[in-house]
Design a protein around this motif. Structure first.
Motif, PDB file in Angstrom:
ATOM      1  N   ASP A  84      31.790   9.098  14.322  1.00 56.45           N
ATOM      2  CA  ASP A  84      31.721  10.428  13.715  1.00 56.45           C
ATOM      3  C   ASP A  84      30.964  10.316  12.396  1.00 56.45           C
ATOM      4  O   ASP A  84      30.637   9.220  11.940  1.00 56.45           O
ATOM      5  N   ILE A  85      30.665  11.433  11.773  1.00 54.79           N
ATOM      6  CA  ILE A  85      29.843  11.438  10.560  1.00 54.79           C
ATOM      7  C   ILE A  85      30.553  10.752   9.395  1.00 54.79           C
ATOM      8  O   ILE A  85      29.896  10.159   8.538  1.00 54.79           O
ATOM      9  N   GLN A  86      31.883  10.772   9.384  1.00 49.21           N
ATOM     10  CA  GLN A  86      32.616  10.085   8.314  1.00 49.21           C
ATOM     11  C   GLN A  86      32.421   8.569   8.401  1.00 49.21           C
ATOM     12  O   GLN A  86      32.307   7.897   7.376  1.00 49.21           O
ATOM     13  N   ILE A  87      32.385   8.026   9.614  1.00 46.85           N
ATOM     14  CA  ILE A  87      32.159   6.591   9.794  1.00 46.85           C
ATOM     15  C   ILE A  87      30.735   6.234   9.380  1.00 46.85           C
ATOM     16  O   ILE A  87      30.510   5.219   8.713  1.00 46.85           O
ATOM     17  N   ILE A  88      29.775   7.077   9.750  1.00 49.06           N
ATOM     18  CA  ILE A  88      28.383   6.839   9.342  1.00 49.06           C
ATOM     19  C   ILE A  88      28.274   6.895   7.823  1.00 49.06           C
ATOM     20  O   ILE A  88      27.638   6.046   7.199  1.00 49.06           O
ATOM     21  N   ASP A  89      28.929   7.884   7.210  1.00 44.21           N
ATOM     22  CA  ASP A  89      28.921   8.012   5.754  1.00 44.21           C
ATOM     23  C   ASP A  89      29.489   6.751   5.101  1.00 44.21           C
ATOM     24  O   ASP A  89      28.926   6.234   4.132  1.00 44.21           O
ATOM     25  N   LYS A 111      25.970  12.588   0.391  1.00 45.89           N
ATOM     26  CA  LYS A 111      26.598  13.893   0.224  1.00 45.89           C
ATOM     27  C   LYS A 111      26.622  14.556   1.599  1.00 45.89           C
ATOM     28  O   LYS A 111      25.616  14.529   2.319  1.00 45.89           O
ATOM     29  N   PHE A 112      27.757  15.132   1.976  1.00 45.83           N
ATOM     30  CA  PHE A 112      27.835  15.817   3.264  1.00 45.83           C
ATOM     31  C   PHE A 112      27.006  17.098   3.229  1.00 45.83           C
ATOM     32  O   PHE A 112      27.023  17.832   2.245  1.00 45.83           O
ATOM     33  N   GLU A 113      26.271  17.330   4.309  1.00 43.68           N
ATOM     34  CA  GLU A 113      25.434  18.526   4.445  1.00 43.68           C
ATOM     35  C   GLU A 113      25.744  19.145   5.816  1.00 43.68           C
ATOM     36  O   GLU A 113      25.011  18.939   6.771  1.00 43.68           O
ATOM     37  N   GLY A 114      26.811  19.866   5.912  1.00 44.28           N
ATOM     38  CA  GLY A 114      27.196  20.438   7.193  1.00 44.28           C
ATOM     39  C   GLY A 114      28.164  19.525   7.924  1.00 44.28           C
ATOM     40  O   GLY A 114      28.604  18.501   7.406  1.00 44.28           O
ATOM     41  N   ASP A 115      28.482  19.910   9.147  1.00 49.38           N
ATOM     42  CA  ASP A 115      29.499  19.200   9.917  1.00 49.38           C
ATOM     43  C   ASP A 115      29.099  17.802  10.352  1.00 49.38           C
ATOM     44  O   ASP A 115      29.930  16.908  10.416  1.00 49.38           O
ATOM     45  N   ASN A 116      27.846  17.597  10.702  1.00 48.63           N
ATOM     46  CA  ASN A 116      27.420  16.319  11.262  1.00 48.63           C
ATOM     47  C   ASN A 116      26.201  15.744  10.566  1.00 48.63           C
ATOM     48  O   ASN A 116      25.358  15.112  11.198  1.00 48.63           O
ATOM     49  N   SER A 117      26.084  15.979   9.260  1.00 49.62           N
ATOM     50  CA  SER A 117      24.905  15.531   8.530  1.00 49.62           C
ATOM     51  C   SER A 117      25.281  15.034   7.140  1.00 49.62           C
ATOM     52  O   SER A 117      26.158  15.604   6.492  1.00 49.62           O
ATOM     53  N   ASP A 122      12.660   5.018  -1.699  1.00 47.00           N
ATOM     54  CA  ASP A 122      11.471   5.743  -2.163  1.00 47.00           C
ATOM     55  C   ASP A 122      11.623   7.239  -1.948  1.00 47.00           C
ATOM     56  O   ASP A 122      11.062   8.038  -2.700  1.00 47.00           O
ATOM     57  N   PHE A 123      12.342   7.631  -0.904  1.00 42.08           N
ATOM     58  CA  PHE A 123      12.563   9.027  -0.563  1.00 42.08           C
ATOM     59  C   PHE A 123      14.001   9.216  -0.118  1.00 42.08           C
ATOM     60  O   PHE A 123      14.552   8.340   0.543  1.00 42.08           O
ATOM     61  N   PRO A 124      14.586  10.355  -0.427  1.00 43.88           N
ATOM     62  CA  PRO A 124      15.898  10.651   0.150  1.00 43.88           C
ATOM     63  C   PRO A 124      15.735  10.924   1.643  1.00 43.88           C
ATOM     64  O   PRO A 124      14.624  11.187   2.116  1.00 43.88           O
ATOM     65  N   CYS A 125      16.831  10.865   2.366  1.00 44.47           N
ATOM     66  CA  CYS A 125      16.766  11.178   3.796  1.00 44.47           C
ATOM     67  C   CYS A 125      18.068  11.827   4.238  1.00 44.47           C
ATOM     68  O   CYS A 125      19.050  11.845   3.507  1.00 44.47           O
ATOM     69  N   TRP A 126      18.038  12.376   5.421  1.00 49.41           N
ATOM     70  CA  TRP A 126      19.216  12.961   6.046  1.00 49.41           C
ATOM     71  C   TRP A 126      19.537  12.131   7.274  1.00 49.41           C
ATOM     72  O   TRP A 126      18.651  11.678   7.986  1.00 49.41           O
ATOM     73  N   ILE A 127      20.813  11.927   7.517  1.00 49.33           N
ATOM     74  CA  ILE A 127      21.274  11.263   8.729  1.00 49.33           C
ATOM     75  C   ILE A 127      22.168  12.254   9.460  1.00 49.33           C
ATOM     76  O   ILE A 127      23.160  12.729   8.911  1.00 49.33           O
ATOM     77  N   ASP A 128      21.777  12.578  10.685  1.00 52.42           N
ATOM     78  CA  ASP A 128      22.507  13.548  11.506  1.00 52.42           C
ATOM     79  C   ASP A 128      23.065  12.847  12.736  1.00 52.42           C
ATOM     80  O   ASP A 128      22.344  12.097  13.407  1.00 52.42           O
ATOM     81  N   LEU A 129      24.330  13.115  13.042  1.00 48.08           N
ATOM     82  CA  LEU A 129      24.930  12.633  14.276  1.00 48.08           C
ATOM     83  C   LEU A 129      24.757  13.709  15.332  1.00 48.08           C
ATOM     84  O   LEU A 129      25.224  14.838  15.168  1.00 48.08           O
ATOM     85  N   LEU A 130      24.054  13.364  16.398  1.00 44.43           N
ATOM     86  CA  LEU A 130      23.816  14.281  17.512  1.00 44.43           C
ATOM     87  C   LEU A 130      24.666  13.807  18.694  1.00 44.43           C
ATOM     88  O   LEU A 130      24.172  13.172  19.627  1.00 44.43           O
TER      89      LEU A 130
END
Length: 143
Positions: free
Chosen positions: A10-15, A26-32, A41-49
């Motif tokens: 789940d996203i909490q484990i990835i976090d 920082k959490f950005e929605g339910d799965n991001s 060098d750049f920020p990124c988003w990690i989404d669990l699909l």
């Protein structure tokens, strides 16, 4: 290396994996989650699909205001041909109207996820994205 079964992912484990590696999130929605840190060098988003058994790592950069869509598409096409790891694309979803070059990479998690593999993939993705910007050798496209 910790292997997390797909059914437990789940996203909490990835976090936790990302934070345990020293990055700010920082959490950005339910799965991001949004990942930023001076190490990147750049920020990124990690989404669990979950429905696709995949994780998506993504980022973007805005083109300079005087870059037209044709020029931007040519640059993105060159990036797609020159950089192996991620894919690149343009989407017209920026409220300011400025063109953005997006990039993303997908990790298959059908058989679970090792935390080291996630972190290696994120760092390599950001490195490949940064390298793609060297294709702008005359600073025409980006600041």
């Amino acid at each position: 290396m910790t292997l997390v079964a797909n059914s437990d992912l789940d996203i909490q484990i990835i976090d936790k994996c990302v934070k345990d590696s020293g990055y700010a999130t920082k959490f950005e929605g339910d799965n991001s989650i949004y990942v930023s840190d001076s190490q990147l060098d750049f920020p990124c988003w990690i989404d669990l699909l979950s429905d696709l058994y995949a994780i998506k790592i993504s980022t973007y950069i805005e083109f300079k205001k005087d870059v037209n869509e044709t020029e931007a598409l040519n640059f993105v096409n060159n990036a797609c041909m020159s950089v192996v790891f991620p894919s690149f694309y343009i989407a017209n979803d920026n409220p300011s109207g400025a063109l953005r070059m997006y990039s993303c990479y997908f990790i298959d998690v059908e058989n679970g996820l090792e935390s080291a593999y996630l972190m290696k993939s994120m760092v390599r993705f950001i490195g490949a994205f940064s390298w793609s910007l060297t294709l702008d050798d005359e600073d025409h496209f980006f600041q």
